[in-house]
Design an enzyme around this catalytic site. Sequence first.
Site, PDB file in Angstrom:
ATOM      1  N   ASP A   1       0.819  -1.204   0.000  1.00  0.00           N
ATOM      2  CA  ASP A   1       0.000   0.000   0.000  1.00  0.00           C
ATOM      3  C   ASP A   1       0.860   1.265   0.000  1.00  0.00           C
ATOM      4  O   ASP A   1       1.784   1.397   0.790  1.00  0.00           O
ATOM      5  CB  ASP A   1      -0.927   0.001   1.217  1.00  0.00           C
ATOM      6  CG  ASP A   1      -2.124   0.900   1.046  1.00  0.00           C
ATOM      7  OD1 ASP A   1      -1.931   2.111   0.848  1.00  0.00           O
ATOM      8  OD2 ASP A   1      -3.261   0.394   1.082  1.00  0.00           O
TER       9      ASP A   1
ATOM     10  N   SER B   1      -7.091   4.273  -1.392  1.00  0.00           N
ATOM     11  CA  SER B   1      -6.928   2.818  -1.310  1.00  0.00           C
ATOM     12  C   SER B   1      -8.237   2.077  -1.528  1.00  0.00           C
ATOM     13  O   SER B   1      -8.241   0.945  -2.008  1.00  0.00           O
ATOM     14  CB  SER B   1      -6.344   2.424   0.053  1.00  0.00           C
ATOM     15  OG  SER B   1      -5.006   2.843   0.156  1.00  0.00           O
TER      16      SER B   1
ATOM     17  N   THR C   1      -8.015  -1.907   1.778  1.00  0.00           N
ATOM     18  CA  THR C   1      -7.601  -2.886   0.773  1.00  0.00           C
ATOM     19  C   THR C   1      -8.139  -4.287   1.053  1.00  0.00           C
ATOM     20  O   THR C   1      -8.778  -4.883   0.175  1.00  0.00           O
ATOM     21  CB  THR C   1      -6.067  -2.899   0.636  1.00  0.00           C
ATOM     22  OG1 THR C   1      -5.616  -1.572   0.312  1.00  0.00           O
ATOM     23  CG2 THR C   1      -5.632  -3.854  -0.461  1.00  0.00           C
TER      24      THR C   1
ATOM     25  N   HIS D   1       2.521   8.680   4.864  1.00  0.00           N
ATOM     26  CA  HIS D   1       1.681   9.806   5.295  1.00  0.00           C
ATOM     27  C   HIS D   1       2.391  10.634   6.371  1.00  0.00           C
ATOM     28  O   HIS D   1       2.188  11.850   6.469  1.00  0.00           O
ATOM     29  CB  HIS D   1       0.343   9.308   5.831  1.00  0.00           C
ATOM     30  CG  HIS D   1      -0.648   8.969   4.762  1.00  0.00           C
ATOM     31  ND1 HIS D   1      -1.100   9.886   3.841  1.00  0.00           N
ATOM     32  CD2 HIS D   1      -1.290   7.808   4.467  1.00  0.00           C
ATOM     33  CE1 HIS D   1      -1.972   9.317   3.027  1.00  0.00           C
ATOM     34  NE2 HIS D   1      -2.112   8.051   3.385  1.00  0.00           N
TER      35      HIS D   1
ATOM     36  N   HIS E   1      -1.066   2.585  -5.137  1.00  0.00           N
ATOM     37  CA  HIS E   1      -0.861   3.987  -5.520  1.00  0.00           C
ATOM     38  C   HIS E   1       0.423   4.474  -4.886  1.00  0.00           C
ATOM     39  O   HIS E   1       0.957   3.860  -3.961  1.00  0.00           O
ATOM     40  CB  HIS E   1      -2.035   4.866  -5.047  1.00  0.00           C
ATOM     41  CG  HIS E   1      -2.319   4.737  -3.586  1.00  0.00           C
ATOM     42  ND1 HIS E   1      -1.525   5.297  -2.606  1.00  0.00           N
ATOM     43  CD2 HIS E   1      -3.288   4.065  -2.923  1.00  0.00           C
ATOM     44  CE1 HIS E   1      -2.003   4.998  -1.417  1.00  0.00           C
ATOM     45  NE2 HIS E   1      -3.079   4.239  -1.578  1.00  0.00           N
TER      46      HIS E   1
ATOM     47  N   HIS F   1      -1.428  11.080  -1.103  1.00  0.00           N
ATOM     48  CA  HIS F   1      -1.158  10.141  -2.179  1.00  0.00           C
ATOM     49  C   HIS F   1      -0.647  10.861  -3.427  1.00  0.00           C
ATOM     50  O   HIS F   1      -0.813  12.082  -3.569  1.00  0.00           O
ATOM     51  CB  HIS F   1      -2.423   9.364  -2.537  1.00  0.00           C
ATOM     52  CG  HIS F   1      -2.889   8.444  -1.460  1.00  0.00           C
ATOM     53  ND1 HIS F   1      -4.006   7.650  -1.580  1.00  0.00           N
ATOM     54  CD2 HIS F   1      -2.401   8.180  -0.216  1.00  0.00           C
ATOM     55  CE1 HIS F   1      -4.178   6.944  -0.472  1.00  0.00           C
ATOM     56  NE2 HIS F   1      -3.215   7.265   0.367  1.00  0.00           N
TER      57      HIS F   1
END
Length: 536
Positions: free
Chosen positions: A41, A81, A134, A283, A322, A421
């Site tokens: 992820d 996500s 996810t 993040h 991503h 993202h």
Amino acid sequence: MNTLKKFITLTTILTLVTLSLPQSALSATQPNKNVILLIMDGTNSDILTLSRWYRGTDLQLDKILVGGVRTYSAHSAITDSAAAGSAMATGMKTKADYIGMNRDGRPVLTVLEGAKLSGYKTGIVSTSPVQHATPAAFTSHVLNRDEFGDIGEQQVYQGLDVVLGGGAAWLKPQSKHHIKNDDGMLKTKQVSREDGENLVKTLNSAEYDLVLNRDGLLNSSGSAKLWGAFADEDISYELDRTKLKPNEPSLAEMTRMALGRLSKGDKGFFLMVEGSKVDWAAHKNDPVGMISEVLSFDDAVGEALDFARKDGNTMVVAVTDHGNSGLTLGNQGTNGDYKRLPAGKFVEPLKKAELTVKGAVSQLKKDRSNLKEVLSNYGLGDLSEKESSALEDAKTHEDLENIMVKLMTKRAKLGFTTHGHTGEDVFLYAYGPDKPVGLIDNTDIPKVISQYMGFSLTSGKFVDWYGDGMTYFRGKEYKVIVEGRTSKNPVMVAKRDDEVLRFPENKDFYWRNDEKVRLDSVNVYDGKTFYVHMKE
């Protein structure tokens, strides 16, 4: 009889024998087909490069690089996500926050559900709560990714063979656990299931092996269904886990144990593995945490490849959903000397850290008397007077973390463009029979997988699998109402003469008067429409 005639005669006999065998005997001779889909992820390309330099050897991923993947969602060049996971699960682009839904908000069958309905064993593994976006996208259908209660309930009633990860809090009616406030004070956080259902009891009644820690997982055996809930929320970053949470399993260990359990089936299996927390560290702009989780994921890829190489009939696909953070090796400070910077200049500051920034700050005492030790655990020594003053003045844990990662980023000569993202194409990794190659769309992944496993999500019985139950029963002259959300789940009630049908939300059954009738799928309610799959 000459050699050619003997060959023709023998071939004819073998053909006749084969045609006379029952289909069950023929299928028994076919090798099991397995698919392992691994999703890292929120990972961009520079962190993979940096992780390779950090480890000092090629990654397992490097050995199976075959192309790239486009990641955009139905409405944005930069996906979240939920939309990305749903695209990889269903083969359809959708909106942000939608889980297992198409862009119109209608539930669509996932590749995991299709595999299960086709007779394969199924499983998910995650370092996040298993109710997170996810893993949820492969196992549930909701309009908002934050509906952990509904997601968790659907997962339990999906009847998966293996579920390993965090998220224990959403299996219980009420869960209390202690966390630290930003000021270091302990507080009690309570998570409650809105419906009050105890899903642990449901798992026990469904004869799952329920394990709660690393030893329980590694010592588990047998062919029964397996559910591992190793943390109330997420499993620790790998760098922190070994030092602070040794009772939690690693992603590689969960992957290996899942493969051992799933491979005992009669047909084959589909397994989705998510390395969830590269994204979480990205993040935070924490390069140490990002490397920790890339390498943790790479170890899990190694487990998958070991299995696939021995098996010979297993497709392995690894991808990220991503990008995140816009990490770069090099920043504005390297404009003048980037041509003279060996890899060690980037890696050496990072290797001084023994914990991620979250792990280090979690050890801070209320009076901050151990601040120097906390900083050292994150590899920050030799502080200037200005740096020390800024750290001492940080009022909250979040402020402290932000300053620490900025200092680390500067020392390691790295750059970040965002805390969110990013929308670039990502790498595609694959191994095994019929693997995908080249630059593909994320919606192509479930199509390739389902084709290899012998079913289709875009044609045949799995298209429009979830129907509007309210319209369906009204068309058969039932009176249909939805009993509202109270302490229990909403229920669609269809009445005709003396027959009363009751479909509880998120369950894989309905009641016909007093008879419990099993369904092939869970019932999905979006607040307006009840979606069910009915056998005609």
